[in-house]
Design a protein around this motif. Structure first.
Motif, PDB file in Angstrom:
ATOM      1  N   ALA A   1      36.399 -16.511  12.579  1.00 12.80           N
ATOM      2  CA  ALA A   1      35.368 -16.856  11.593  1.00 12.80           C
ATOM      3  C   ALA A   1      33.985 -16.501  12.129  1.00 12.80           C
ATOM      4  CB  ALA A   1      35.439 -18.346  11.262  1.00 12.80           C
ATOM      5  N   THR A   2      33.771 -16.793  13.408  1.00 11.45           N
ATOM      6  CA  THR A   2      32.463 -16.492  13.996  1.00 11.45           C
ATOM      7  C   THR A   2      32.199 -14.996  14.000  1.00 11.45           C
ATOM      8  OG1 THR A   2      32.696 -18.439  15.378  1.00 11.45           O
ATOM      9  CG2 THR A   2      31.030 -16.832  16.039  1.00 11.45           C
ATOM     10  N   SER A   3      33.200 -14.203  14.386  1.00  8.96           N
ATOM     11  CA  SER A   3      32.931 -12.769  14.471  1.00  8.96           C
ATOM     12  C   SER A   3      32.689 -12.167  13.083  1.00  8.96           C
ATOM     13  CB  SER A   3      34.065 -12.054  15.225  1.00  8.96           C
ATOM     14  OG  SER A   3      35.181 -11.948  14.394  1.00  8.96           O
ATOM     15  N   THR A   4      33.423 -12.641  12.067  1.00 13.78           N
ATOM     16  CA  THR A   4      33.161 -12.134  10.711  1.00 13.78           C
ATOM     17  C   THR A   4      31.772 -12.537  10.240  1.00 13.78           C
ATOM     18  OG1 THR A   4      35.506 -12.320  10.205  1.00 13.78           O
ATOM     19  CG2 THR A   4      34.025 -12.103   8.336  1.00 13.78           C
ATOM     20  N   LEU A   5      31.377 -13.752  10.558  1.00 12.15           N
ATOM     21  CA  LEU A   5      30.063 -14.204  10.129  1.00 12.15           C
ATOM     22  C   LEU A   5      28.956 -13.351  10.759  1.00 12.15           C
ATOM     23  CD1 LEU A   5      28.762 -16.432   8.383  1.00 12.15           C
ATOM     24  CD2 LEU A   5      28.333 -17.680  10.482  1.00 12.15           C
ATOM     25  N   LEU A   6      29.129 -13.033  12.036  1.00 13.13           N
ATOM     26  CA  LEU A   6      28.121 -12.199  12.697  1.00 13.13           C
ATOM     27  C   LEU A   6      28.051 -10.823  12.042  1.00 13.13           C
ATOM     28  CD1 LEU A   6      28.723 -13.230  16.408  1.00 13.13           C
ATOM     29  CD2 LEU A   6      26.878 -13.945  14.882  1.00 13.13           C
ATOM     30  N   GLU A   7      29.207 -10.309  11.644  1.00 13.43           N
ATOM     31  CA  GLU A   7      29.258  -9.024  10.945  1.00 13.43           C
ATOM     32  C   GLU A   7      28.485  -9.094   9.615  1.00 13.43           C
ATOM     33  OE1 GLU A   7      30.969  -6.349  12.035  1.00 13.43           O
ATOM     34  OE2 GLU A   7      30.987  -5.081  10.240  1.00 13.43           O
ATOM     35  N   ILE A   8      28.706 -10.192   8.878  1.00 15.08           N
ATOM     36  CA  ILE A   8      28.018 -10.353   7.589  1.00 15.08           C
ATOM     37  C   ILE A   8      26.503 -10.389   7.794  1.00 15.08           C
ATOM     38  CG2 ILE A   8      27.618 -11.969   5.679  1.00 15.08           C
ATOM     39  CD1 ILE A   8      30.543 -12.778   5.891  1.00 15.08           C
ATOM     40  N   TYR A   9      26.085 -11.001   8.897  1.00 17.10           N
ATOM     41  CA  TYR A   9      24.660 -11.163   9.143  1.00 17.10           C
ATOM     42  C   TYR A   9      24.010  -9.941   9.786  1.00 17.10           C
ATOM     43  CZ  TYR A   9      23.562 -15.831   7.554  1.00 17.10           C
ATOM     44  OH  TYR A   9      23.284 -16.905   6.765  1.00 17.10           O
ATOM     45  N   ASP A  10      24.777  -8.900  10.043  1.00 17.22           N
ATOM     46  CA  ASP A  10      24.218  -7.725  10.693  1.00 17.22           C
ATOM     47  C   ASP A  10      23.539  -6.827   9.662  1.00 17.22           C
ATOM     48  OD1 ASP A  10      23.582  -5.601  12.235  1.00 17.22           O
ATOM     49  OD2 ASP A  10      25.626  -4.832  12.381  1.00 17.22           O
ATOM     50  N   ASN A  11      22.287  -7.183   9.319  1.00 14.44           N
ATOM     51  CA  ASN A  11      21.583  -6.455   8.258  1.00 14.44           C
ATOM     52  C   ASN A  11      20.837  -5.227   8.767  1.00 14.44           C
ATOM     53  OD1 ASN A  11      22.129  -8.272   5.994  1.00 14.44           O
ATOM     54  ND2 ASN A  11      20.964  -9.750   7.190  1.00 14.44           N
ATOM     55  N   ASP A  12      20.967  -4.923  10.040  1.00 14.55           N
ATOM     56  CA  ASP A  12      20.171  -3.840  10.616  1.00 14.55           C
ATOM     57  C   ASP A  12      20.696  -2.458  10.204  1.00 14.55           C
ATOM     58  OD1 ASP A  12      18.709  -5.763  11.818  1.00 14.55           O
ATOM     59  OD2 ASP A  12      19.825  -5.692  13.707  1.00 14.55           O
ATOM     60  N   ASP A  13      19.866  -1.458  10.440  1.00 13.71           N
ATOM     61  CA  ASP A  13      20.242  -0.049  10.280  1.00 13.71           C
ATOM     62  C   ASP A  13      20.767   0.289   8.891  1.00 13.71           C
ATOM     63  OD1 ASP A  13      19.644   0.262  12.974  1.00 13.71           O
ATOM     64  OD2 ASP A  13      21.652  -0.439  13.521  1.00 13.71           O
ATOM     65  N   ALA A  14      20.123  -0.268   7.869  1.00  9.33           N
ATOM     66  CA  ALA A  14      20.558   0.085   6.515  1.00  9.33           C
ATOM     67  C   ALA A  14      20.038   1.471   6.159  1.00  9.33           C
ATOM     68  CB  ALA A  14      20.043  -0.946   5.521  1.00  9.33           C
ATOM     69  N   ASP A  15      20.830   2.208   5.372  1.00  8.84           N
ATOM     70  CA  ASP A  15      20.407   3.543   4.932  1.00  8.84           C
ATOM     71  C   ASP A  15      19.456   3.469   3.754  1.00  8.84           C
ATOM     72  OD1 ASP A  15      22.120   4.768   6.824  1.00  8.84           O
ATOM     73  OD2 ASP A  15      23.799   4.260   5.515  1.00  8.84           O
ATOM     74  N   MET A  16      19.587   2.425   2.967  1.00  4.38           N
ATOM     75  CA  MET A  16      18.659   2.285   1.842  1.00  4.38           C
ATOM     76  C   MET A  16      18.500   0.808   1.486  1.00  4.38           C
ATOM     77  SD  MET A  16      21.120   3.718  -1.199  1.00  4.38           S
ATOM     78  CE  MET A  16      20.251   3.003  -2.590  1.00  4.38           C
ATOM     79  N   ASP A  17      17.396   0.486   0.796  1.00  5.65           N
ATOM     80  CA  ASP A  17      17.088  -0.897   0.424  1.00  5.65           C
ATOM     81  C   ASP A  17      16.933  -1.015  -1.083  1.00  5.65           C
ATOM     82  OD1 ASP A  17      16.859  -2.137   2.997  1.00  5.65           O
ATOM     83  OD2 ASP A  17      15.065  -0.921   3.296  1.00  5.65           O
ATOM     84  N   ILE A  18      17.515  -2.068  -1.620  1.00  2.00           N
ATOM     85  CA  ILE A  18      17.341  -2.339  -3.045  1.00  2.00           C
ATOM     86  C   ILE A  18      16.888  -3.778  -3.202  1.00  2.00           C
ATOM     87  CG2 ILE A  18      18.493  -2.533  -5.281  1.00  2.00           C
ATOM     88  CD1 ILE A  18      20.428  -0.383  -4.330  1.00  2.00           C
ATOM     89  N   VAL A  19      15.788  -3.979  -3.937  1.00  2.00           N
ATOM     90  CA  VAL A  19      15.339  -5.342  -4.217  1.00  2.00           C
ATOM     91  C   VAL A  19      16.075  -5.829  -5.456  1.00  2.00           C
ATOM     92  CG1 VAL A  19      13.381  -6.835  -4.715  1.00  2.00           C
ATOM     93  CG2 VAL A  19      13.069  -4.826  -3.251  1.00  2.00           C
TER      94      VAL A  19
END
Lengths: 526, 381
Positions: B112-130
């Protein structure tokens, strides 16, 4: 005063001015049943609208009023007062006390309830309609965007909190000061223990709820911005404050239910409760943990990952003491000599269905999975397994268990068992399919849904109508018992029952234990 | 729409379907789906396997616990002449069933912890949408480093006639929008989620994204999928009257298709700019205004301007009064009420059209017209 053996006053003044714990308990129980019917009626409107896709009976705005009032009435009007009523009736009789410690406050804490719910229900007829922001009333939907009736809602919540706090103080004072000589803490029946701990929870969190609604009131009428981002406030703050109240609230509802089944299962297993001490410690642990897990209702609000992890681990821990309780109940049954009268059936129904609710609770505690479960029907299914099959089933069991002692008449066993089986089938038909639609992606609190959810929703509605109808049977059985049930004068109505309440005459006289009973020091506990 | 008989036969099959659920897992969004779908993302698959692990652990414990219980109910009953034992504690057993669950929980917490960290890894996105939640629609704005941002609203497309049962319901009843969100495949897309009024929650089960849209906050979430297709979701947080009527549709397409779509959207925006300088006839304004009204105003003000959550427009003092007052409310809203400031939501052409429509429909018959330039001037003050 003079005559100590006076009976109740006559007429309406008996009920208005009574300070007798049995009278007040009776009023609490009838009032909560009336609220159960009202909240159930709101549920029927919800399920009727959801019977098929498309809008048929009500408008979306009214649908939201129904879900809101259903939640508020069931939590604050039905379940909580019903257990307070039970506490009033049973705690003095279980600890050998003549009455509650603060009888006049007892009268007051009941009598402010009916007008409050009248006020809350009257919002349905106000301009703009009743509160329509869910029983969790998240700001700013409940502040800037609320109908004008929200002010009446806030006032209602204040008074309900007042009533709960007074009731709790009374229970704490009674249990701490009025136990018969020799009734040590570790000899108290478990129902008394669970209520003592519940009362402390109530005293701790009801003021927090009052704080939340007061901040709402300030935002709405006095220009503050506690929860308004436009004014520098924080809408998420509302959720933290609400759930700091709201999560202990869940245990406020379920702990007395644990107490009830801990009385009933030993009685019908004819064997003492297994692991009494560990039951007490488990209850206290659950109460403690309830204060540090609130944000598991808020995994998707965007908390930092450290916060998510803390609340996830703390929440998972609750499985340990809860597991201890379930194992203890089953060990109590193990190698007993069981019979299955209606109170036992409802307790076993509680045991099975509450455990299922506990499993889904454990699933919900897992933060990553909760990103998919959150605010879906999976959550609706989960908390109804805990609230209805947990709290309401155990309350129903309690009524069947103690009703003969209260009124000196036996209920109709066949009708009671029929009530159980119809309830059990209706309940599961209603709420089991909701797990499916939730996992398949149906959000909660929607008045209409995509076609793929149609079949399970229809099942759910049919189940709800069955469960609702079974309560009419319950009402009939209780009234028929009081009016014309088979009289019984046996002190111990159930041969396996233990405890001081079974040593007083049946029906229980208006005043009991005017002189304290003798507690057998060798007897471990009841 | 399903026939009644077909539906009832499916009802009877419910429990059977439950057992056959595995078959339905792959695709998701299916009729009578009974389990979570792993969806089309790596995070979704991880969440799904976590969900199934915990489910099976609970199932095994449940079988054990209920097995003992039902055996006891069968064997230790008075009617079989069973005499009750008198034991009531066992320290060893009690310690065991406190400690063992603790270790099971640790075993759950690790994945559960490792999946949660994956979900929270918002870095290095190719594009952003508001992503912005409005009562009751979504706005998407593609942040574009070179060139203009593309931005549009996404409204429910299901007509009222289907919702109120006067027409048969379509296949994607309540899960269809006028303009879907278009995403390129194989791209890490970061969503910056916020809201304009109350709290909403942006949930697309197949993409395993659910994030609350909160006014004053910008929450981050991300997704990445290599499976092209159409994925549907809904608002998950109660947000008022039409909470059930603000769906989300995400169209994942190839990189090429995405670039082409983006180009078209940018051209469209340029075209609107040209329209702003144009003068329209009454008929043109009325036609456009009707469409704008139905998408933006109807939910609160009613199909015939009769009112509802909002005030009536038919015969109202505002719609039959001074033009500048009417424009002011349309553009700036009424603070502290559900009437939003539409100045930032509608372009000047649409605003001009809808004000004109409101003043000349529903028996208002004011006869006056608003041109885009009037809206522009009004905004300038």
């Amino acid at each position: 005063m003079g005559d100590h053996h006076h009976g109740p006053a006559k007429g309406i003044s008996r009920w208005l001015f009574t300070t007798n714990h049995k009278d007040i308990g009776t009023m609490y129980l009838w009032f909560s049943f009336a609220m159960f019917i009202l909240g159930g009626f709101f549920a029927m409107v919800i399920r009727a609208e959801l019977f098929q896709p498309g809008m048929q009976l009500v408008e979306p705005a009214f649908f939201n009023q129904m879900t809101t009032l259903h939640g508020l009435v069931m939590v604050f009007g039905a379940i909580m007062p019903s257990f307070v009523g039970l506490a009033n009736w049973m705690i003095p009789m279980m600890i050998g006390a003549p009455d509650m410690a603060l009888p006049r406050m007892n009268n007051w804490s009941f009598w402010i309830l009916p007008p409050t719910f009248l006020l809350l229900a009257s919002t349905l007829f106000m301009e703009g309609g009743a509160p329509a922001f869910g029983w969790t009333f998240y700001a700013p939907l409940s502040t800037t965007y609320a109908p004008p009736s929200v002010t009446f809602f806030i006032f209602s919540v204040h008074v309900l909190g007042l009533s709960s706090i007074m009731g709790s103080i009374n229970i704490i004072a009674t249990v701490m000061n009025m136990r018969a000589p020799g009734m040590t803490y570790m000899k108290m029946p478990l129902f008394v223990w669970t209520w003592l701990i519940t009362a402390f929870l109530l005293v701790a969190v009801m003021p927090v709820l009052a704080g939340a609604v007061t901040m709402m009131l300030m935002d709405i009428h006095f220009g503050t911005s506690f929860f308004s981002a436009a004014g520098g406030g924080d809408p998420v703050l509302f959720q933290h404050v609400f759930w700091f109240f709201g999560h202990p609230e869940v245990y406020i509802i379920i702990l007395p239910a644990f107490g009830v089944v801990s009385q009933i299962i030993p009685a019908f297993s004819r064997k003492p409760l297994f692991g009494y001490d560990s039951m007490v410690y488990a209850t206290a642990s659950i109460a403690f943990l309830s204060f540090i897990v609130w944000a598991h209702h808020m995994y998707t609000v965007g908390m930092p990952v450290a916060g998510e992890l803390f609340f996830m681990y703390a929440t998972m821990l609750i499985a340990v003491p809860t597991g201890v309780k379930v194992f203890n109940w089953i060990s109590t049954m193990w190698r007993g000599a069981m019979t299955f009268e209606t109170p036992m059936l409802f307790s076993l129904g509680f045991l099975v269905l509450f455990t299922i609710g506990g499993f889904t609770g454990l699933m919900l505690s897992i933060a990553p999975s909760d990103f998919q479960y959150h605010d879906s029907y999976f959550v609706v299914a989960h908390f109804h397994y805990v609230m209805v099959a947990g709290a309401v089933f155990s309350m129903t069991a309690a009524v069947y268990y103690w009703l003969p002692k209260w009124c000196g008449r036996m209920y109709n066993e066949t009708m009671g068992k029929t009530h159980f089986w119809i309830s059990f089938v209706g309940f599961n038909l209603t709420f089991f399919p909701q797990h499916f639609v939730g996992l398949a992606g149906m959000p909660r609190r929607i008045p209409d849904y995509a076609l793929q959810f149609a079949d399970f929703n229809m099942m759910s509605s049919i189940g709800a109508f069955i469960y609702g109808a079974s309560q009419i049977l319950f009402l009939y059985n209780v009234i028929a018992t009081i009016v014309a049930g088979k009289p019984t004068s046996e002190e111990k109505v159930w041969d396996g029952a233990e405890g001081l309440e079974w040593t007083v005459p049946t029906p229980a006289p208006y005043h009991t234990f005017e002189t304290p009973p003798k507690i057998d020091p060798a007897h471990a506990h009841s | 729409m399903f026939s009644e008989a077909k539906r009832l036969s499916k009802l009877a099959l419910g429990p059977v379907l439950m057992l056959l659920s595995a078959a339905a897992l792959a695709a998701g969004g299916e009729v009578n789906q009974v389990n979570m779908s792993p969806g089309v993302t790596e995070v979704g698959r991880q969440i799904y396997s976590l969900h199934m692990i915990i489910f099976w652990i609970c199932t095994v414990i449940g079988i054990g616990v209920f097995g003992v219980m039902f055996y006891s109910i069968y064997a230790h009953r008075k009617s079989r002449g069973h005499e009750p034992a008198t034991f009531h504690e066992s320290t060893k057993v009690e310690i065991a069933w406190t400690v063992v669950p603790f270790f099971i929980l640790i075993a759950m917490a690790v994945p559960a912890t490792s999946t949660l960290l994956e979900i929270y890894d918002n870095d290095d996105a190719d594009m952003d949408i508001v992503v912005t939640g409005y009562q009751w629609k979504w706005k998407y704005e593609y942040l574009n480093e070179d060139g203009e941002n593309v931005s549009f609203f996404s409204n429910l497309r299901t007509p009222q006639s289907e919702i109120y049962n006067s027409e048969n319901k379509g296949e994607h009843y309540l899960l269809e929008v006028d303009e879907p969100l278009v995403l390129p495949a194989d791209t890490k897309v970061r969503f910056l989620v916020t809201a304009n009024d109350v709290i909403h929650s942006w949930w697309v089960p197949q993409l395993a994204v659910k994030k609350d849209a909160i006014p004053g906050f910008i929450n981050e979430a991300w997704t990445r999928t290599d499976v092209e297709g159409v994925y549907r979701g809904q608002c998950a947080e109660l947000c008022g009257k039409d909470h059930g009527f603000m769906p989300i549709v995400v169209n994942v397409v190839s990189q090429d298709e995405y670039q082409q779509w983006l180009g078209e959207k940018q051209a469209e925006a340029a075209q609107i700019k040209q329209l702003m300088a144009q003068t329209f006839t009454m008929d043109e304004l009325m036609e456009r205004g009707k469409a704008v009204y139905e998408r933006n105003c109807l939910a609160c003000h009613g199909g015939a301007g009769e009112g509802g959550v909002g005030t009536a427009i038919a015969g109202s003092a505002i719609a039959t009064g001074e033009l500048s007052g009417h424009l002011n409310i349309g553009i700036n809203g009424v603070p502290g009420t559900a009437m939003q400031a539409f100045g930032g939501q509608l372009n000047d052409v649409d605003m001009a059209a809808v004000i004109t429509y409101q003043r000349n429909a529903f028996g208002n018959n004011m006869g006056d017209m608003v041109q885009p330039i009037d809206v522009f001037n009004h905004k300038k003050g």
